[in-house]
Design an enzyme around this catalytic site. Sequence first.
Site, mmCIF file in Angstrom:
data_model
loop_
_atom_site.group_PDB
_atom_site.id
_atom_site.type_symbol
_atom_site.label_atom_id
_atom_site.label_comp_id
_atom_site.label_asym_id
_atom_site.label_seq_id
_atom_site.Cartn_x
_atom_site.Cartn_y
_atom_site.Cartn_z
ATOM 1 N N GLU A 80 0.862 -1.195 0.000
ATOM 2 C CA GLU A 80 0.000 0.000 0.000
ATOM 3 C C GLU A 80 0.891 1.235 0.000
ATOM 4 N N LYS A 126 -20.260 9.526 5.019
ATOM 5 C CA LYS A 126 -21.341 9.101 5.918
ATOM 6 C C LYS A 126 -21.293 9.833 7.263
ATOM 7 N N SER A 171 -9.444 3.727 -8.296
ATOM 8 C CA SER A 171 -9.655 4.658 -9.415
ATOM 9 C C SER A 171 -9.401 6.085 -8.954
ATOM 10 N N GLY A 174 -24.537 17.105 -11.266
ATOM 11 C CA GLY A 174 -24.531 15.649 -11.381
ATOM 12 C C GLY A 174 -25.826 15.073 -10.846
ATOM 13 N N ASP A 209 -25.997 11.551 -9.811
ATOM 14 C CA ASP A 209 -25.764 10.222 -9.250
ATOM 15 C C ASP A 209 -25.837 10.241 -7.723
ATOM 16 N N ASP A 265 -12.566 -1.036 -8.066
ATOM 17 C CA ASP A 265 -12.733 0.063 -9.030
ATOM 18 C C ASP A 265 -11.861 -0.098 -10.280
ATOM 19 N N ALA A 325 -17.621 0.176 -2.917
ATOM 20 C CA ALA A 325 -16.899 -0.663 -1.963
ATOM 21 C C ALA A 325 -17.610 -1.996 -1.794
ATOM 22 N N HIS A 351 -44.173 -5.468 15.452
ATOM 23 C CA HIS A 351 -45.081 -4.312 15.472
ATOM 24 C C HIS A 351 -44.881 -3.528 16.752
HETATM 25 C C1 LIG Z 1 -17.142 10.556 -1.774
HETATM 26 C C2 LIG Z 1 -17.250 9.091 -2.007
HETATM 27 C C3 LIG Z 1 -18.258 8.388 -1.358
HETATM 28 C C4 LIG Z 1 -18.376 7.029 -1.567
HETATM 29 N N1 LIG Z 1 -19.372 6.351 -0.905
HETATM 30 C C5 LIG Z 1 -19.523 5.020 -1.118
HETATM 31 C C6 LIG Z 1 -20.545 4.305 -0.435
HETATM 32 O O1 LIG Z 1 -21.300 4.853 0.350
HETATM 33 N N2 LIG Z 1 -20.678 3.003 -0.667
HETATM 34 C C7 LIG Z 1 -19.848 2.341 -1.517
HETATM 35 O O2 LIG Z 1 -20.024 1.126 -1.697
HETATM 36 N N3 LIG Z 1 -18.860 2.985 -2.189
HETATM 37 C C8 LIG Z 1 -18.685 4.305 -1.997
HETATM 38 N N4 LIG Z 1 -17.676 4.983 -2.643
HETATM 39 C C9 LIG Z 1 -16.832 4.246 -3.602
HETATM 40 C C10 LIG Z 1 -15.705 3.483 -2.891
HETATM 41 O O3 LIG Z 1 -14.945 4.346 -2.095
HETATM 42 C C11 LIG Z 1 -14.815 2.810 -3.916
HETATM 43 O O4 LIG Z 1 -15.591 2.123 -4.843
HETATM 44 C C12 LIG Z 1 -13.875 1.826 -3.220
HETATM 45 O O5 LIG Z 1 -13.016 2.500 -2.341
HETATM 46 C C13 LIG Z 1 -13.062 1.014 -4.228
HETATM 47 O O6 LIG Z 1 -12.250 0.125 -3.528
HETATM 48 P P1 LIG Z 1 -10.901 -0.430 -4.138
HETATM 49 O O7 LIG Z 1 -10.354 -1.354 -3.113
HETATM 50 O O8 LIG Z 1 -11.142 -0.926 -5.501
HETATM 51 O O9 LIG Z 1 -9.956 0.848 -4.313
HETATM 52 P P2 LIG Z 1 -9.490 1.994 -3.311
HETATM 53 O O10 LIG Z 1 -10.351 2.089 -2.126
HETATM 54 O O11 LIG Z 1 -9.328 3.223 -4.125
HETATM 55 O O12 LIG Z 1 -8.060 1.492 -2.814
HETATM 56 C C14 LIG Z 1 -6.965 1.401 -3.693
HETATM 57 C C15 LIG Z 1 -5.681 1.482 -2.868
HETATM 58 O O13 LIG Z 1 -4.600 1.145 -3.705
HETATM 59 C C16 LIG Z 1 -3.503 1.972 -3.382
HETATM 60 N N5 LIG Z 1 -2.602 1.976 -4.564
HETATM 61 C C17 LIG Z 1 -2.881 2.459 -5.815
HETATM 62 N N6 LIG Z 1 -1.837 2.258 -6.639
HETATM 63 C C18 LIG Z 1 -0.878 1.639 -5.905
HETATM 64 C C19 LIG Z 1 0.433 1.159 -6.194
HETATM 65 N N7 LIG Z 1 0.981 1.269 -7.402
HETATM 66 N N8 LIG Z 1 1.135 0.573 -5.184
HETATM 67 C C20 LIG Z 1 0.626 0.446 -3.941
HETATM 68 N N9 LIG Z 1 -0.615 0.886 -3.614
HETATM 69 C C21 LIG Z 1 -1.359 1.453 -4.573
HETATM 70 C C22 LIG Z 1 -4.122 3.313 -3.070
HETATM 71 O O14 LIG Z 1 -3.282 4.099 -2.252
HETATM 72 C C23 LIG Z 1 -5.415 2.895 -2.341
HETATM 73 O O15 LIG Z 1 -5.230 2.833 -0.949
HETATM 74 C C24 LIG Z 1 -17.482 6.345 -2.434
HETATM 75 C C25 LIG Z 1 -16.441 7.050 -3.057
HETATM 76 C C26 LIG Z 1 -16.323 8.413 -2.849
HETATM 77 C C27 LIG Z 1 -15.198 9.161 -3.506
HETATM 78 N N1 LIG Z 2 -24.285 6.607 -1.153
HETATM 79 C C1 LIG Z 2 -23.285 7.028 -1.855
HETATM 80 O O1 LIG Z 2 -22.834 8.135 -1.767
HETATM 81 C C2 LIG Z 2 -22.642 6.151 -2.772
HETATM 82 C C3 LIG Z 2 -21.510 6.621 -3.302
HETATM 83 C C4 LIG Z 2 -20.860 5.816 -4.155
HETATM 84 C C5 LIG Z 2 -21.314 4.613 -4.501
HETATM 85 N N2 LIG Z 2 -22.409 4.163 -3.962
HETATM 86 C C6 LIG Z 2 -22.822 2.862 -4.400
HETATM 87 O O2 LIG Z 2 -22.164 2.666 -5.642
HETATM 88 C C7 LIG Z 2 -22.991 1.910 -6.497
HETATM 89 C C8 LIG Z 2 -23.038 2.503 -7.886
HETATM 90 O O3 LIG Z 2 -23.414 3.839 -7.864
HETATM 91 P P1 LIG Z 2 -24.102 4.434 -9.154
HETATM 92 O O4 LIG Z 2 -25.327 3.653 -9.396
HETATM 93 O O5 LIG Z 2 -24.190 5.900 -8.967
HETATM 94 O O6 LIG Z 2 -23.152 4.021 -10.379
HETATM 95 P P2 LIG Z 2 -21.606 4.223 -10.727
HETATM 96 O O7 LIG Z 2 -20.689 3.705 -9.661
HETATM 97 O O8 LIG Z 2 -21.453 3.589 -12.040
HETATM 98 O O9 LIG Z 2 -21.404 5.775 -10.830
HETATM 99 C C9 LIG Z 2 -22.229 6.596 -11.607
HETATM 100 C C10 LIG Z 2 -21.635 7.958 -11.626
HETATM 101 O O10 LIG Z 2 -21.282 8.303 -10.287
HETATM 102 C C11 LIG Z 2 -20.178 9.129 -10.302
HETATM 103 N N3 LIG Z 2 -19.122 8.548 -9.509
HETATM 104 C C12 LIG Z 2 -18.735 7.266 -9.467
HETATM 105 N N4 LIG Z 2 -17.710 7.122 -8.609
HETATM 106 C C13 LIG Z 2 -17.473 8.340 -8.112
HETATM 107 C C14 LIG Z 2 -16.537 8.842 -7.189
HETATM 108 N N5 LIG Z 2 -15.631 8.049 -6.602
HETATM 109 N N6 LIG Z 2 -16.574 10.154 -6.885
HETATM 110 C C15 LIG Z 2 -17.484 10.954 -7.470
HETATM 111 N N7 LIG Z 2 -18.379 10.539 -8.370
HETATM 112 C C16 LIG Z 2 -18.364 9.261 -8.684
HETATM 113 C C17 LIG Z 2 -19.727 9.269 -11.730
HETATM 114 O O11 LIG Z 2 -20.258 10.463 -12.257
HETATM 115 C C18 LIG Z 2 -20.345 8.091 -12.404
HETATM 116 O O12 LIG Z 2 -20.535 8.297 -13.754
HETATM 117 C C19 LIG Z 2 -24.313 1.824 -5.876
HETATM 118 O O13 LIG Z 2 -24.449 0.504 -5.419
HETATM 119 C C20 LIG Z 2 -24.263 2.755 -4.723
HETATM 120 O O14 LIG Z 2 -24.927 2.174 -3.626
HETATM 121 C C21 LIG Z 2 -23.128 4.930 -3.112
#
Ligand SMILES: Cc1cc2nc3c(=O)[nH]c(=O)nc-3n(C[C@H](O)[C@H](O)[C@H](O)COP(=O)(O)OP(=O)(O)OC[C@H]3O[C@@H](n4cnc5c(N)ncnc54)[C@H](O)[C@@H]3O)c2cc1C
Ligand SMILES: NC(=O)c1ccc[n+]([C@@H]2O[C@H](COP(=O)([O-])OP(=O)(O)OC[C@H]3O[C@@H](n4cnc5c(N)ncnc54)[C@H](O)[C@@H]3O)[C@@H](O)[C@H]2O)c1
Length: 477
Positions: A39, A56, A149, A183, A185, A313, A321, A445
């Site tokens: 990491e 959250k 991503s 946006g 979404d 991602d 996540a 209930h």
């Molecule tokens: C504002 C916001 C709100 C969100 N809310 C939700 C939500 O409510 N519910 C939900 O399901 N998802 C949510 N998401 C999306 C969620 O955060 C991502 O989909 C999720 O973190 C993806 O997980 P991942 O393990 O693929 O990648 P990441 O969590 O991005 O982790 C990737 C890790 O890889 C490390 N890394 C990258 N390249 C290298 C390298 N070359 N060498 C070593 N380490 C490296 C990075 O430092 C990072 O720690 C949200 C995202 C954002 C931005």
């Molecule tokens: N509650 C939340 O805030 C939240 C946030 C992210 C994802 N999710 C979960 O992700 C899943 C997919 O979400 P979706 O249906 O919107 O589709 P999706 O993940 O395909 O995203 C649709 C659009 O959301 C925006 N987006 C995606 N990832 C982003 C990020 N990291 N930061 C900012 N914008 C981003 C982009 O504009 C994208 O085109 C759902 O299951 C949802 O529950 C929820």
Amino acid sequence: MVVGEFAEHRELIIIGGGPGGYNAAIRAAQLGIQVTVIEQDQLGGTCLNRGCIPSKVFSHAAQQVASVADFQSFGICVGTPAVDFAQLISYKDQIIQRLRSGVENLCQANKVEIIRGRANFINDNRIGVELGHRFELFDFNQAIIATGSTAVMPSTIGENDRILVGHTVYELNEVPEELIVYGSDAYALEVACSFHKLGSAVSMVLDNKDFSFDHTINRELRRVLKKDKIKVYRGYQLEKVSSDSNYVQVGLLKNNQKEISLSGTHLYMATALQPATTSLELNRLGVKCSDHGFIQVDKQLRTSVPSIFAIGDVTGGTFSATKAMKQGKVAAEIIAGKPSEVDLTMMPTIVRSVPPIATVGLTEEEAKEQGFQVKTSQFSYSGNSYTMISNQKSGVAKVIKDNNSDLLLGVHTIGANAIELIGSGIIALEMAGRDEDLRFPLYPHPSYNEILLEAMEGLSDSAIHMKPVESQLEKSK
Ligand SMILES: Cc1cc2nc3c(=O)[nH]c(=O)nc-3n(C[C@H](O)[C@H](O)[C@H](O)COP(=O)(O)OP(=O)(O)OC[C@H]3O[C@@H](n4cnc5c(N)ncnc54)[C@H](O)[C@@H]3O)c2cc1C
Ligand SMILES: NC(=O)c1ccc[n+]([C@@H]2O[C@H](COP(=O)([O-])OP(=O)(O)OC[C@H]3O[C@@H](n4cnc5c(N)ncnc54)[C@H](O)[C@@H]3O)[C@@H](O)[C@H]2O)c1
């Protein structure tokens, strides 16, 4: 840079310690595999440090502010709520820190080795890791790419701290005075609702005509946003953005014609995302990627190179996540020789807006498009005794079934506790449930659970707290 002479050997190397990476690591360790996570930044990845968790904390705070308005009905006297933003940020940081320590402790307890550095591929069995001034080599049997991503800001927008994306909006040190949210979404909606309740004047600009939920949910959402005085502009494309040290100005087009201009102190932009693969040297492996660079995987998370898997991602599609964690566990199980696979059909969509939204399965429109003979039922929150007690009467639950087979196709809810309620819907759909399967159990209930029960009963016109439909009255004559 000092380069290590010999490559050390590891069984499984996971690049990235986000939700995908650390779930894969712990599951692999549970299955007896020796695991190393590399990491470059903080364990927990985007989700824990900049995404799911901080967003959250904000949305929960927003919900708390909203609930103060109800206190008076219960005889609880407090003044108008004021938000101490510095305290909220400090609380957010504490929560992140505590959860991150939790992940670190779990990795340690499962004997997962953590290496802090940036990894890249030398070939399909060797990784190099930059560790400050050193560069170490590691051979592996298998590797999982879980690097996540990053947001792509359109080049026309220009850089300014007042222009925010998902990865930066929850790092603000002040509540924006006037926030424009561009946006439609889940992320954008959550930003709009959270900051509105925390004190920002919010305008939302939807690139589409409406949100992408079922039309019943969209209608209720429209009503609550209007009641909350969040101004929504629908179907506008962003034409230009200009900004200075105090303001952001946004030019909008509708059908390539009518232009309006909005100005605010901050702009949140829904952006496209790109895979975080630039530093990995994937070209040395020949891993197949999509046109946008996301790594292609099968249902068992194998890439086109046999020793390499990819999760989360970086594989594109839905960015969540929920998906990353599931894929992480499945990849580990496959590597351990267990039968396993990922099926994202019943992936829920959740939004912690005010009130929250939770949906799973098909919308009414999608079900019709797919040729099902659709029957729907909806139950309003105002018909439930516990929503009445708790003064949370805004909301609706809608269920959709195939009238030929009685199989449930979709469950959609907007209203208090929607996200907690959706659990039963997810399980029902995953188990190919029929409405009678959900009518049969005993529901506590008074409780919110009965909203789902009544919606299910409505599918056979037998909900107790719904007025009879015309056809039933005809029958009983
Ligand atoms: C504002 C916001 C709100 C969100 N809310 C939700 C939500 O409510 N519910 C939900 O399901 N998802 C949510 N998401 C999306 C969620 O955060 C991502 O989909 C999720 O973190 C993806 O997980 P991942 O393990 O693929 O990648 P990441 O969590 O991005 O982790 C990737 C890790 O890889 C490390 N890394 C990258 N390249 C290298 C390298 N070359 N060498 C070593 N380490 C490296 C990075 O430092 C990072 O720690 C949200 C995202 C954002 C931005
Ligand atoms: N509650 C939340 O805030 C939240 C946030 C992210 C994802 N999710 C979960 O992700 C899943 C997919 O979400 P979706 O249906 O919107 O589709 P999706 O993940 O395909 O995203 C649709 C659009 O959301 C925006 N987006 C995606 N990832 C982003 C990020 N990291 N930061 C900012 N914008 C981003 C982009 O504009 C994208 O085109 C759902 O299951 C949802 O529950 C929820």
